[in-house]
Design a protein around this motif. Structure first.
Motif, PDB file in Angstrom:
ATOM      1  N   THR A 174     -17.921  22.754  -4.906  1.00 14.18           N
ATOM      2  CA  THR A 174     -16.656  22.465  -5.585  1.00 14.18           C
ATOM      3  C   THR A 174     -16.378  23.518  -6.650  1.00 14.18           C
ATOM      4  OG1 THR A 174     -17.933  20.979  -6.983  1.00 14.18           O
ATOM      5  CG2 THR A 174     -16.670  19.984  -5.193  1.00 14.18           C
ATOM      6  N   PRO A 175     -15.092  23.698  -7.003  1.00 13.06           N
ATOM      7  CA  PRO A 175     -14.772  24.647  -8.078  1.00 13.06           C
ATOM      8  C   PRO A 175     -15.276  24.124  -9.430  1.00 13.06           C
ATOM      9  CG  PRO A 175     -12.801  23.459  -7.383  1.00 13.06           C
ATOM     10  CD  PRO A 175     -13.897  23.083  -6.433  1.00 13.06           C
ATOM     11  N   ASP A 176     -15.530  25.011 -10.347  1.00 13.00           N
ATOM     12  CA  ASP A 176     -15.986  24.619 -11.690  1.00 13.00           C
ATOM     13  C   ASP A 176     -14.860  23.859 -12.394  1.00 13.00           C
ATOM     14  OD1 ASP A 176     -17.595  24.377 -13.878  1.00 13.00           O
ATOM     15  OD2 ASP A 176     -17.742  26.516 -14.308  1.00 13.00           O
ATOM     16  N   GLY A 177     -15.240  22.937 -13.277  1.00 13.75           N
ATOM     17  CA  GLY A 177     -14.250  22.255 -14.110  1.00 13.75           C
ATOM     18  C   GLY A 177     -13.901  20.852 -13.653  1.00 13.75           C
ATOM     19  N   ARG A 178     -14.586  20.316 -12.678  1.00 12.05           N
ATOM     20  CA  ARG A 178     -14.260  18.957 -12.205  1.00 12.05           C
ATOM     21  C   ARG A 178     -14.944  17.869 -13.026  1.00 12.05           C
ATOM     22  NH1 ARG A 178     -13.324  18.547  -5.683  1.00 12.05           N
ATOM     23  NH2 ARG A 178     -11.621  20.058  -5.600  1.00 12.05           N
ATOM     24  N   LEU A 179     -16.008  18.223 -13.748  1.00 17.04           N
ATOM     25  CA  LEU A 179     -16.729  17.226 -14.537  1.00 17.04           C
ATOM     26  C   LEU A 179     -16.167  17.212 -15.961  1.00 17.04           C
ATOM     27  CD1 LEU A 179     -20.161  18.089 -12.972  1.00 17.04           C
ATOM     28  CD2 LEU A 179     -19.081  15.831 -12.862  1.00 17.04           C
ATOM     29  N   PRO A 180     -16.332  16.095 -16.685  1.00 14.30           N
ATOM     30  CA  PRO A 180     -15.692  16.001 -17.997  1.00 14.30           C
ATOM     31  C   PRO A 180     -16.257  16.967 -19.031  1.00 14.30           C
ATOM     32  CG  PRO A 180     -17.074  14.079 -17.552  1.00 14.30           C
ATOM     33  CD  PRO A 180     -17.015  14.866 -16.287  1.00 14.30           C
ATOM     34  N   ASP A 181     -15.382  17.337 -19.962  1.00 16.07           N
ATOM     35  CA  ASP A 181     -15.733  18.225 -21.068  1.00 16.07           C
ATOM     36  C   ASP A 181     -15.855  17.367 -22.321  1.00 16.07           C
ATOM     37  OD1 ASP A 181     -15.635  19.867 -23.292  1.00 16.07           O
ATOM     38  OD2 ASP A 181     -13.850  20.984 -22.661  1.00 16.07           O
ATOM     39  N   ALA A 182     -17.065  17.310 -22.873  1.00 12.27           N
ATOM     40  CA  ALA A 182     -17.393  16.398 -23.967  1.00 12.27           C
ATOM     41  C   ALA A 182     -16.622  16.666 -25.254  1.00 12.27           C
ATOM     42  CB  ALA A 182     -18.892  16.468 -24.253  1.00 12.27           C
ATOM     43  N   SER A 183     -16.008  17.832 -25.380  1.00  9.05           N
ATOM     44  CA  SER A 183     -15.299  18.151 -26.623  1.00  9.05           C
ATOM     45  C   SER A 183     -13.863  17.630 -26.614  1.00  9.05           C
ATOM     46  CB  SER A 183     -15.312  19.669 -26.847  1.00  9.05           C
ATOM     47  OG  SER A 183     -14.571  20.306 -25.830  1.00  9.05           O
ATOM     48  N   GLN A 184     -13.456  16.965 -25.512  1.00  4.81           N
ATOM     49  CA  GLN A 184     -12.067  16.516 -25.376  1.00  4.81           C
ATOM     50  C   GLN A 184     -11.885  15.040 -25.733  1.00  4.81           C
ATOM     51  OE1 GLN A 184      -9.515  18.532 -23.608  1.00  4.81           O
ATOM     52  NE2 GLN A 184     -10.823  20.330 -23.412  1.00  4.81           N
ATOM     53  N   GLY A 185     -10.701  14.500 -25.429  1.00  8.84           N
ATOM     54  CA  GLY A 185     -10.370  13.132 -25.825  1.00  8.84           C
ATOM     55  C   GLY A 185      -9.894  12.241 -24.690  1.00  8.84           C
ATOM     56  N   ASN A 186      -9.099  11.201 -25.059  1.00 13.52           N
ATOM     57  CA  ASN A 186      -8.716  10.165 -24.096  1.00 13.52           C
ATOM     58  C   ASN A 186      -7.894  10.683 -22.906  1.00 13.52           C
ATOM     59  OD1 ASN A 186      -6.530  10.659 -25.750  1.00 13.52           O
ATOM     60  ND2 ASN A 186      -6.093   8.505 -26.207  1.00 13.52           N
ATOM     61  N   LYS A 187      -6.988  11.619 -23.148  1.00 10.54           N
ATOM     62  CA  LYS A 187      -6.146  12.142 -22.054  1.00 10.54           C
ATOM     63  C   LYS A 187      -7.007  12.828 -21.006  1.00 10.54           C
ATOM     64  CE  LYS A 187      -1.577  13.182 -23.963  1.00 10.54           C
ATOM     65  NZ  LYS A 187      -1.681  13.659 -25.367  1.00 10.54           N
ATOM     66  N   HIS A 188      -7.931  13.620 -21.501  1.00  9.06           N
ATOM     67  CA  HIS A 188      -8.840  14.340 -20.600  1.00  9.06           C
ATOM     68  C   HIS A 188      -9.662  13.347 -19.770  1.00  9.06           C
ATOM     69  CE1 HIS A 188     -11.700  17.442 -19.267  1.00  9.06           C
ATOM     70  NE2 HIS A 188     -12.686  16.655 -19.669  1.00  9.06           N
ATOM     71  N   LEU A 189     -10.190  12.308 -20.417  1.00 10.78           N
ATOM     72  CA  LEU A 189     -10.993  11.312 -19.688  1.00 10.78           C
ATOM     73  C   LEU A 189     -10.179  10.658 -18.584  1.00 10.78           C
ATOM     74  CD1 LEU A 189     -13.119   9.512 -22.450  1.00 10.78           C
ATOM     75  CD2 LEU A 189     -13.867  11.232 -20.784  1.00 10.78           C
ATOM     76  N   ARG A 190      -8.933  10.261 -18.925  1.00  4.43           N
ATOM     77  CA  ARG A 190      -8.089   9.626 -17.898  1.00  4.43           C
ATOM     78  C   ARG A 190      -7.753  10.603 -16.781  1.00  4.43           C
ATOM     79  NH1 ARG A 190      -5.817   6.635 -22.464  1.00  4.43           N
ATOM     80  NH2 ARG A 190      -6.592   4.487 -22.260  1.00  4.43           N
ATOM     81  N   GLY A 191      -7.575  11.871 -17.119  1.00  3.18           N
ATOM     82  CA  GLY A 191      -7.274  12.888 -16.108  1.00  3.18           C
ATOM     83  C   GLY A 191      -8.452  13.084 -15.150  1.00  3.18           C
ATOM     84  N   ILE A 192      -9.621  13.306 -15.722  1.00  4.61           N
ATOM     85  CA  ILE A 192     -10.817  13.591 -14.903  1.00  4.61           C
ATOM     86  C   ILE A 192     -11.209  12.374 -14.058  1.00  4.61           C
ATOM     87  CG2 ILE A 192     -13.316  13.997 -15.043  1.00  4.61           C
ATOM     88  CD1 ILE A 192     -11.940  16.590 -15.592  1.00  4.61           C
TER      89      ILE A 192
ATOM     90  N   PHE B  30      -9.041   1.500 -24.240  1.00  5.08           N
ATOM     91  CA  PHE B  30     -10.483   1.666 -23.986  1.00  5.08           C
ATOM     92  C   PHE B  30     -11.289   0.701 -24.866  1.00  5.08           C
ATOM     93  CE2 PHE B  30      -9.961   6.437 -22.736  1.00  5.08           C
ATOM     94  CZ  PHE B  30      -9.924   6.125 -21.393  1.00  5.08           C
ATOM     95  N   LYS B  31     -10.869   0.598 -26.135  1.00  9.39           N
ATOM     96  CA  LYS B  31     -11.671  -0.155 -27.118  1.00  9.39           C
ATOM     97  C   LYS B  31     -11.850  -1.624 -26.739  1.00  9.39           C
ATOM     98  CE  LYS B  31     -12.290  -0.945 -32.069  1.00  9.39           C
ATOM     99  NZ  LYS B  31     -11.636  -1.018 -33.381  1.00  9.39           N
ATOM    100  N   GLN B  32     -10.817  -2.225 -26.138  1.00  5.30           N
ATOM    101  CA  GLN B  32     -10.945  -3.618 -25.675  1.00  5.30           C
ATOM    102  C   GLN B  32     -12.171  -3.814 -24.802  1.00  5.30           C
ATOM    103  OE1 GLN B  32      -7.622  -4.855 -23.351  1.00  5.30           O
ATOM    104  NE2 GLN B  32      -6.089  -4.316 -24.909  1.00  5.30           N
ATOM    105  N   TRP B  33     -12.410  -2.834 -23.937  1.00  4.06           N
ATOM    106  CA  TRP B  33     -13.552  -2.932 -23.015  1.00  4.06           C
ATOM    107  C   TRP B  33     -14.859  -2.666 -23.740  1.00  4.06           C
ATOM    108  CZ3 TRP B  33     -13.042  -5.616 -18.870  1.00  4.06           C
ATOM    109  CH2 TRP B  33     -11.752  -5.736 -18.303  1.00  4.06           C
ATOM    110  N   VAL B  34     -14.831  -1.746 -24.690  1.00  2.00           N
ATOM    111  CA  VAL B  34     -16.039  -1.505 -25.501  1.00  2.00           C
ATOM    112  C   VAL B  34     -16.443  -2.812 -26.190  1.00  2.00           C
ATOM    113  CG1 VAL B  34     -16.977  -0.271 -27.505  1.00  2.00           C
ATOM    114  CG2 VAL B  34     -15.497   0.944 -25.877  1.00  2.00           C
ATOM    115  N   GLU B  35     -15.448  -3.531 -26.714  1.00  2.00           N
ATOM    116  CA  GLU B  35     -15.734  -4.798 -27.404  1.00  2.00           C
ATOM    117  C   GLU B  35     -16.320  -5.842 -26.454  1.00  2.00           C
ATOM    118  OE1 GLU B  35     -11.844  -5.290 -29.129  1.00  2.00           O
ATOM    119  OE2 GLU B  35     -12.470  -4.360 -31.031  1.00  2.00           O
ATOM    120  N   LYS B  36     -15.745  -5.925 -25.255  1.00  2.00           N
ATOM    121  CA  LYS B  36     -16.267  -6.894 -24.274  1.00  2.00           C
ATOM    122  C   LYS B  36     -17.718  -6.575 -23.911  1.00  2.00           C
ATOM    123  CE  LYS B  36     -12.118  -7.912 -21.500  1.00  2.00           C
ATOM    124  NZ  LYS B  36     -11.030  -8.219 -22.183  1.00  2.00           N
ATOM    125  N   TYR B  37     -18.000  -5.307 -23.658  1.00  2.00           N
ATOM    126  CA  TYR B  37     -19.359  -4.939 -23.232  1.00  2.00           C
ATOM    127  C   TYR B  37     -20.357  -5.018 -24.380  1.00  2.00           C
ATOM    128  CZ  TYR B  37     -17.043  -3.452 -18.936  1.00  2.00           C
ATOM    129  OH  TYR B  37     -16.301  -3.415 -17.775  1.00  2.00           O
TER     130      TYR B  37
END
Ligand code: ZEM
Length: 292
Positions: free
Chosen positions: A138-156, A244-251
């Motif tokens: 696979t091409p590079d860049g398909r796995l998440p980048d830890a320095s990013q935020g919520n938009k990136h997570l939803r995208g990946i 996201f936080k709602q689920w963090v609270e449940k878990y």
């Protein structure tokens, strides 16, 4: 050659008992080689299975655990995969002992074994992955980048087919293991029990006070109390984003719910893009954990 050959074709058709032998071999190695990191290769095996699977793209059907293309240089050398050679080398003697299993099935079986041996939930296993050649990298860049935020997570994770709840449930894997300065550049574990599957990650996200770590490395958080735990910017996005936080609270409140949802979502992750026989759907097998 252990196992059973098909009477009619002479082709070796592994059965559940054969996969259990592979499981037992990995579990024994995990117990034996306890002088690594926090005392277990378990976390890095989970990370190998995740990075093999997390390259999946639902639009093109490319990537995913069917292929084990991280064996080849372009993908093995992707920045996100730094350090995973440790996990692949750990499994080399297992592959040598059971040459009939594909690398792709072995890596996922090892991830499941690691989760179960680290006292996590039972994860159903279905074999059937085929190894692909270098062209399927696979091409590079398909796995998440830890320095990013919520938009990136939803995208990946959206590209793999996961929703908010599933993103949060998957992230609970960060109860395990640690960051290494010579791999990702980040440093430290997320929890005080990095070799046991728990819902501690969620509890710490909510209950600890997290400050930016003052150092020369990449931007990460440290806990105010002990200054020994860490969070990545992407981890903190799970509490700064309301959905996201709602689920963090449940878990955080309900470890049983986390175990149930984690088992479901990790099964989905490990099977992304795997062409199981549509007609039989291959009944998943439950591999028995070692009693310890
Ligand atoms: Zn991780 N992860 N991960 N992760 N991960 C690391 C370590 C581990 C992200 C990430 O950048 C990093 C998931 C999701 C995400 C594990 C499992 C799973 C490290 C440290 C980083 C930087 C690597 C190092 O230095 O060795 C990001 C941005 C994610 C987006 C949400 C998911 C999903 C996982 C499994 C289901 C595990 C077990 C580790 C610990 C590895 C080890 O060697 O201890």
């Amino acid at each position: 050659f252990s196992g059973s050959a098909s009477e009619t074709t002479g082709v070796f058709v592994p059965k559940q008992e054969d996969y259990q032998k592979v499981y037992n071999e990995i579990a024994a190695l995990l117990q034996d080689k306890d002088d690594y990191d926090d005392g277990s290769y378990g976390p890095v095996l989970v990370r190998l299975a995740w990075h093999a699977s997390g390259t999946y793209d639902k639009e093109t059907g490319t990537g995913g655990s069917n292929g084990a293309t991280m064996r080849f240089q372009p993908e093995g050398d992707h920045g996100a995969n730094a350090g995973l050679v440790t996990a692949r080398d750990f499994l080399a003697p297992v592959k040598a002992k059971f040459p009939w299993i594909t690398y792709s099935d072995l890596w996922i079986l090892a991830g499941i074994c690691a989760i179960q041996e680290m006292q996590g939930p039972t994860i159903p296993y279905r074999p059937g992955r085929m190894d692909k050649d270098i062209a399927a990298c696979t091409p590079d860049g398909r796995l998440p980048d830890a320095s990013q935020g919520n938009k990136h997570l939803r995208g990946i994770f959206g590209r793999m087919g996961f929703n908010d709840q599933e993103i949060v449930a998957l992230s609970g894997a960060h109860a395990l293991g640690r960051c290494h300065t010579d791999r990702s550049g980040f440093d430290g574990p997320w929890t005080f029990s990095p070799t046991v599957v728990t819902n501690e990650y969620y509890k710490l996200l909510l209950n600890e006070k997290w400050n930016w770590k003052k150092w020369n490395g990449p931007k990460q958080y440290e806990d105010k109390t002990s200054k020994t735990l860490m969070m990545l910017p992407t981890d903190m996005a799970l509490v700064s984003d309301k959905a996201f936080k709602q689920w963090v609270e449940k878990y955080a409140k309900d470890e049983g719910l986390f175990f149930k949802d984690f088992a479901a979502v990790i099964t989905k992750l490990f099977e992304l893009g795997v062409p199981f026989d549509e007609t039989t759907q291959q009944t998943p097998m439950t591999l028995k954990p070692t009693a310890n």
